[in-house]
Write an enzyme that holds these catalytic residues in place. Structure first.
Site, PDB file in Angstrom:
ATOM      1  N   ASN A  39      42.645  39.847  48.773  1.00 52.08           N
ATOM      2  CA  ASN A  39      43.146  41.010  48.033  1.00 52.08           C
ATOM      3  C   ASN A  39      44.606  40.848  47.637  1.00 52.08           C
ATOM      4  OD1 ASN A  39      40.796  42.722  47.941  1.00 52.08           O
ATOM      5  ND2 ASN A  39      41.022  42.973  50.148  1.00 52.08           N
ATOM      6  N   SER A  43      36.860  43.158  52.821  1.00 50.02           N
ATOM      7  CA  SER A  43      35.490  43.501  52.443  1.00 50.02           C
ATOM      8  C   SER A  43      34.507  42.348  52.651  1.00 50.02           C
ATOM      9  CB  SER A  43      35.435  43.960  50.981  1.00 50.02           C
ATOM     10  OG  SER A  43      35.984  42.964  50.122  1.00 50.02           O
ATOM     11  N   ASP A  95      29.682  42.740  40.859  1.00 49.77           N
ATOM     12  CA  ASP A  95      31.126  42.676  40.609  1.00 49.77           C
ATOM     13  C   ASP A  95      31.650  41.242  40.585  1.00 49.77           C
ATOM     14  OD1 ASP A  95      31.092  41.905  43.270  1.00 49.77           O
ATOM     15  OD2 ASP A  95      32.060  43.715  44.010  1.00 49.77           O
ATOM     16  N   GLY A  99      39.274  46.153  51.153  1.00 49.97           N
ATOM     17  CA  GLY A  99      40.513  46.359  50.414  1.00 49.97           C
ATOM     18  C   GLY A  99      41.776  45.994  51.159  1.00 49.97           C
ATOM     19  N   HIS A 154      31.983  40.040  45.552  1.00 46.19           N
ATOM     20  CA  HIS A 154      31.422  40.159  46.893  1.00 46.19           C
ATOM     21  C   HIS A 154      30.068  39.464  46.990  1.00 46.19           C
ATOM     22  CE1 HIS A 154      34.223  43.608  46.537  1.00 46.19           C
ATOM     23  NE2 HIS A 154      34.533  43.228  47.773  1.00 46.19           N
TER      24      HIS A 154
END
Length: 217
Positions: free
Chosen positions: A108, A42, A192, A79, A195
Site C-alpha cells: 500500500n 489485505s 480489481d 489498507g 487481490h
C-alpha cells in the site's frame, strides 16, 4: 552431624511443596505453544475471500498437518501501510509475546506513491522492535507492476532484500511469486487485479512455508 527429627520433617515438607509447585510449571513449559504473529495488509487479511480461505488460514491447517503445535495470530488490516504497522506493532508484541513475527507490508505504500526511504525505515524499525522482543522475523517481499516505472519497481523490490540483509532476518523475496508473474495471472486475481483469488492462496503459502518452517523451533 545428623539432622534432628524436626529438621527432617521441615525438609520433607519443603520437598513436597516444591513438587506441587514445580509440576504445574513443568507441565506449562511442555504445553507452551510458540506464537506466530502476522502483521500484514489485505493480502493477509482475506480481502474479498470467504473466511478461512486465505493463506494465513491455510498456514494454520499446514501446521496441524505437519504436527507443529503453534498459535497463529493474524493481526493484518486491509489498507495498512508500513507506517500503520510500525505504530501498532509495540502493542501487538506486548499483548501476544510472539516467537515469530511475519511482516507483510509495503504494497500500500507503493500504491500511494510513498517515499521508498520511508517504507524502508518503517520496515527496519519493525524488524528491530520484533528482535528486541526476542522474536524471530520473516519479511515478505513485494513487487509492483512495471507501469510504475522500471527504476521505481526495481528500487521497491530491492528495499525488502536490503532490510533483511541489514537486519539479518529471513526473507521471502516475492509473496506473489507464481501468482503475479505467470502467463495466466489474470485468472488468479480478483476483478480489481490487486487481490489474489482463493485459488492463489495455496501458492502464496507455498512461497512462505519454506522460509517460515525453520523459524518454528
Amino acid at each position: 552431624m545428623g539432622l534432628s527429627r524436626r529438621d527432617c520433617i521441615k525438609r520433607a515438607a519443603a520437598a513436597v511443596l516444591w513438587g506441587c509447585v514445580a509440576a504445574p510449571l513443568a507441565a506449562q513449559a511442555q504445553t507452551a505453544r510458540p506464537v506466530v504473529l502476522i502483521v500484514g495488509d489485505s493480502l493477509s487479511a482475506e480481502y474479498g475471500l470467504k473466511r478461512g480461505s486465505g493463506w494465513v488460514a491455510l498456514l494454520e491447517k499446514k501446521l496441524g498437518a505437519e504436527k507443529i503445535e503453534a498459535t497463529v495470530v493474524n493481526a493484518s488490516i486491509s489498507g495498512d501501510t508500513t507506517a500503520g504497522g510500525r505504530s501498532r506493532l509495540p502493542a501487538l508484541l506486548a499483548q501476544h509475546k510472539p516467537d515469530v513475527v511475519v511482516i507483510e507490508l509495503g504494497g500500500n505504500d507503493a500504491l500511494r506513491g510513498l517515499p521508498l526511504d520511508m517504507t524502508e525505515r518503517n520496515l527496519a524499525e519493525m524488524v528491530r522492535a520484533s528482535k528486541g522482543a526476542d522474536a524471530e522475523v520473516l519479511l515478505l517481499g513485494m513487487q509492483v507492476p512495471p507501469n510504475y516505472g522500471r527504476a521505481y519497481s526495481d528500487d521497491f523490490a530491492a528495499l525488502f532484500a536490503s532490510v533483511a540483509k541489514d537486519q539479518g532476518v529471513a526473507l521471502v523475496p516475492f509473496l506473489l511469486k507464481s501468482v503475479a508473474d505467470v502467463a495466466n495471472a489474470a485468472e488468479l486475481f480478483q476483478a480489481d487485479r490487486i487481490h489474489p483469488r482463493e485459488s492463489a492462496q495455496p501458492l502464496m503459502l507455498a512461497n512462505v512455508w519454506p522460509a517460515l518452517k525453520p523459524l518454528l523451533k
